[in-house]
Design a protein around this motif. Structure first.
Motif, PDB file in Angstrom:
ATOM      1  N   LEU A 161      -6.154  -4.808  -4.333  1.00  0.00           N
ATOM      2  CA  LEU A 161      -5.326  -3.817  -4.998  1.00  0.00           C
ATOM      3  C   LEU A 161      -4.055  -3.631  -4.182  1.00  0.00           C
ATOM      4  O   LEU A 161      -4.102  -3.463  -2.965  1.00  0.00           O
ATOM      5  N   ALA A 162      -2.917  -3.667  -4.848  1.00  0.00           N
ATOM      6  CA  ALA A 162      -1.633  -3.629  -4.161  1.00  0.00           C
ATOM      7  C   ALA A 162      -1.451  -2.310  -3.398  1.00  0.00           C
ATOM      8  O   ALA A 162      -1.875  -1.244  -3.862  1.00  0.00           O
ATOM      9  N   GLN A 163      -0.841  -2.406  -2.227  1.00  0.00           N
ATOM     10  CA  GLN A 163      -0.419  -1.228  -1.478  1.00  0.00           C
ATOM     11  C   GLN A 163       1.006  -0.899  -1.901  1.00  0.00           C
ATOM     12  O   GLN A 163       1.941  -1.647  -1.617  1.00  0.00           O
ATOM     13  N   PHE A 164       1.188   0.235  -2.576  1.00  0.00           N
ATOM     14  CA  PHE A 164       2.500   0.574  -3.119  1.00  0.00           C
ATOM     15  C   PHE A 164       3.493   0.903  -2.012  1.00  0.00           C
ATOM     16  O   PHE A 164       3.140   1.504  -0.989  1.00  0.00           O
ATOM     17  N   ALA A 165       4.741   0.514  -2.250  1.00  0.00           N
ATOM     18  CA  ALA A 165       5.820   0.928  -1.360  1.00  0.00           C
ATOM     19  C   ALA A 165       6.050   2.434  -1.508  1.00  0.00           C
ATOM     20  O   ALA A 165       5.705   3.043  -2.531  1.00  0.00           O
ATOM     21  N   ASP A 166       6.632   3.035  -0.485  1.00  0.00           N
ATOM     22  CA  ASP A 166       6.903   4.475  -0.537  1.00  0.00           C
ATOM     23  C   ASP A 166       7.780   4.823  -1.737  1.00  0.00           C
ATOM     24  O   ASP A 166       7.571   5.860  -2.397  1.00  0.00           O
ATOM     25  N   ALA A 167       8.757   3.957  -2.034  1.00  0.00           N
ATOM     26  CA  ALA A 167       9.649   4.230  -3.167  1.00  0.00           C
ATOM     27  C   ALA A 167       8.880   4.210  -4.479  1.00  0.00           C
ATOM     28  O   ALA A 167       9.145   5.010  -5.390  1.00  0.00           O
ATOM     29  N   THR A 168       7.912   3.310  -4.598  1.00  0.00           N
ATOM     30  CA  THR A 168       7.093   3.242  -5.809  1.00  0.00           C
ATOM     31  C   THR A 168       6.266   4.506  -5.966  1.00  0.00           C
ATOM     32  O   THR A 168       6.196   5.094  -7.065  1.00  0.00           O
ATOM     33  N   GLN A 169       5.628   4.952  -4.875  1.00  0.00           N
ATOM     34  CA  GLN A 169       4.824   6.155  -4.945  1.00  0.00           C
ATOM     35  C   GLN A 169       5.675   7.367  -5.295  1.00  0.00           C
ATOM     36  O   GLN A 169       5.252   8.251  -6.055  1.00  0.00           O
ATOM     37  N   ALA A 170       6.896   7.411  -4.775  1.00  0.00           N
ATOM     38  CA  ALA A 170       7.792   8.525  -5.083  1.00  0.00           C
ATOM     39  C   ALA A 170       8.148   8.531  -6.568  1.00  0.00           C
ATOM     40  O   ALA A 170       8.202   9.607  -7.204  1.00  0.00           O
TER      41      ALA A 170
END
Length: 559
Positions: A161-170
């Protein structure tokens, strides 16, 4: 055949060809497969194989289809446990036809599935979405329970499962609100509005770690669930409008027979694959990812191992070399062995031990005794000449009890080697798929734990490294729990050397190196025990002697 045609039609997959290969006396499955490579309307090929006939042609065909940008999905019937149990070498007992098929055909572009149902879903995925774009998967659900179930399904299948970038989570938090739980799978907590849904899809599609977006979406069985149906239409529109995106697939949380209303909704999403349930989705995706990785690592060298074979195909009776002879054989291909000597009797063994230096190991030698542990034919940590003499007497008595009438050919005296980690290396020749090499955890528990991986004959360094990574032994090599980092490059050298032997020497039926002692980084490897078996017959002869019925289907999408 008619049932398969009906199932494919229900999914909007209309077969271009349905072919039964019969006994393959005339045309083989490989011949038909090669033909499909040039058929522009065929997007993927589904194979049911009981046996591969004409290995070179089959692999060439798979390579041609793969090069044409088409998927090859196969269900392969494997060999029997009884046949593997009769193998002289441990590697032959561990490597069945299925493992050999994955190692050899997988490198040529064939993705094997365990059952017809998985194969059909794999076929639909490749037709609708193409090949996996990467390992990282982003999942969207609308409940905490489904998030937990999906996480466990992914872990069972071994997918990432992909680890989302901080920008994606935001961006996800901005779309869903501060109360939305972070992380992957994305939990929307309820059926959200379509514009919010597509905002989440945009965020996921822009994340470079995401190679596939998987959406948990049930098709409503009856009219009236307007927001759910609006979201399904939104998914369809978004995936068609946005071209710079990873593949998108849907799955239903529970596999149910679709009503007429659900089928009408599905008709608007025929450009997207739809999995029956999460376990199958992750299982199929994992197999497709593994196949893509195998093919990429193999590069252009994905044909059959090119072994020179006598014209009559007969190599004579099988011959098991003694441990001493086997180690000399391995030394010629660059696999190091301990200092050792062959002794005819106990007195000669004592003298050899004195020359080598104590402590030493003494083993009984006989080509009729390929596995010595069970017979009590090994003595360790012998510190003086008297201990060596006593060990020779003890080994002789143990062997007489274990197999009455068996006369030892002598004794092998070797330096006692300590330290390092015990691994295993092997080679076997599958009657259908040809030579394969094996690597894994070694020692007396090799066949119990079966922590092993397989590769094709003639494999390259990238493929050898992937074999190491596929085992728990690989974690030991990389320094498990603060342990020393071991000599990975030397292990790769040994695997590649054995793979080259598998590809080039038709006289070799099997090789076992167990244990292969792996030293800390830069110190190399050492074959502490070895067995080489000469091959009696060309595997192609055996394969040609027994031919079964095969089927092949070429498929194009509809809608």
């Amino acid at each position: 055949m008619r049932g398969l045609n009906r199932i494919l039609a229900e999914r909007g997959l209309m077969p271009s060809y349905l072919v039964s290969c019969g006994n393959q006396v005339g045309l083989t499955a490989g011949d038909y497969l090669h033909y499909m490579a040039g058929e522009s309307q065929v997007r993927a090929v589904l194979l049911y194989l009981e046996q591969v006939v004409g290995l070179d042609g089959f692999l060439d065909a798979a390579r041609a289809v793969t090069a044409a940008g088409k998927a090859v999905i196969a269900v392969k019937i494997g060999g029997s446990d009884a046949g593997r149990a009769a193998a002289l070498a441990h590697t032959g007992a561990l490597a069945g036809t299925i493992e050999a098929f994955d190692a050899v055909a997988g490198a040529a572009g064939v993705a094997r599935m365990d059952c017809i149902e998985d194969a059909i879903e794999g076929l639909e995925y490749t037709v609708r979405a193409g090949r996996p774009a990467g390992d990282g998967i982003a999942v969207m659900t609308n409940s905490g329970a489904m998030k937990s179930l999906v996480s466990e399904s992914a872990a069972r299948a071994g997918v990432t499962l992909a680890q989302f970038a901080d920008a994606t989570q935001a961006r996800l938090t901005a779309a869903l609100g501060p109360d939305a739980p972070p992380g992957n799978p994305v939990d929307t907590k309820l059926t959200i509005r379509t514009e919010t849904y597509t905002a989440c899809l945009d965020a996921l599609a822009d994340d470079p770690a995401v190679g596939l977006i998987l959406l948990a979406e049930e098709l409503p069985q009856v009219p009236g669930i307007e927001r759910k149906e609006a979201n399904l239409r939104g998914i369809g529109g978004w995936t068609q409008a946005r071209t710079n995106r990873p593949p998108v697939a849907l799955f239903t949380p529970v596999n149910v027979s679709p009503s007429a209303h659900a089928q009408s909704l599905r008709a608007g999403l025929l450009h997207l694959p739809y999995f029956a349930e999460p376990d199958r989705a992750f299982r199929v995706i994992r197999r497709l990812q593994e196949q893509a990785a195998r093919t990429a690592r193999a590069g252009d060298a994905i044909g059959a191992a090119e072994r020179s074979t006598p014209m009559d195909g007969d190599m004579g009776a099988a011959e098991t070399l003694s441990e001493a002879e086997s180690k000399k054989f391995l030394a010629r291909i660059g696999i190091a062995t301990p200092r050792e000597a062959v002794a005819a009797d106990a007195e000669a063994a004592a003298r050899a031990a004195r020359d080598i230096g104590f402590p030493v190991v003494v083993k009984g030698l006989s080509t009729a005794l390929p596995h010595k542990t069970e017979a009590g034919a090994i003595a360790l940590d012998l510190g003086d000449e008297n201990a060596v003499r006593a060990a020779c007497a003890r080994i002789t008595a143990n062997v007489a009890t274990y197999r009455p009438g068996l006369a030892l050919d002598g004794f092998l005296v070797a330096e006692q080697v300590v330290g390092g980690a015990e691994m295993a290396l092997g080679l076997s020749v599958d009657p259908e798929m040809g030579p394969v090499v094996m690597f894994g955890s070694g020692g007396i528990l090799l066949e119990l734990y079966k922590d092993v991986a397989f590769g094709r004959g003639g494999l390259n360094r990238d493929e050898a490294a992937a074999m190491i990574d596929a085992t728990r032994a690989g974690r030991l090599i990389d320094g498990w729990r603060g342990g020393p980092v071991l000599d990975r490059e030397a292990v790769i050298d040994a695997i590649v050397s054995l793979g080259r032997l598998a590809a080039e020497d038709p006289s070799v039926e099997a090789v076992d190196v167990n244990p292969l002692l792996v030293w800390p980084r830069g110190k190399g490897v050492l074959a502490l025990d070895a067995l080489v078996v000469r091959r009696a017959r060309n595997p192609a002869v055996s394969a040609a002697a027994s031919r079964e019925t095969r089927s092949v289907a070429g498929v194009k999408p509809e809608g």
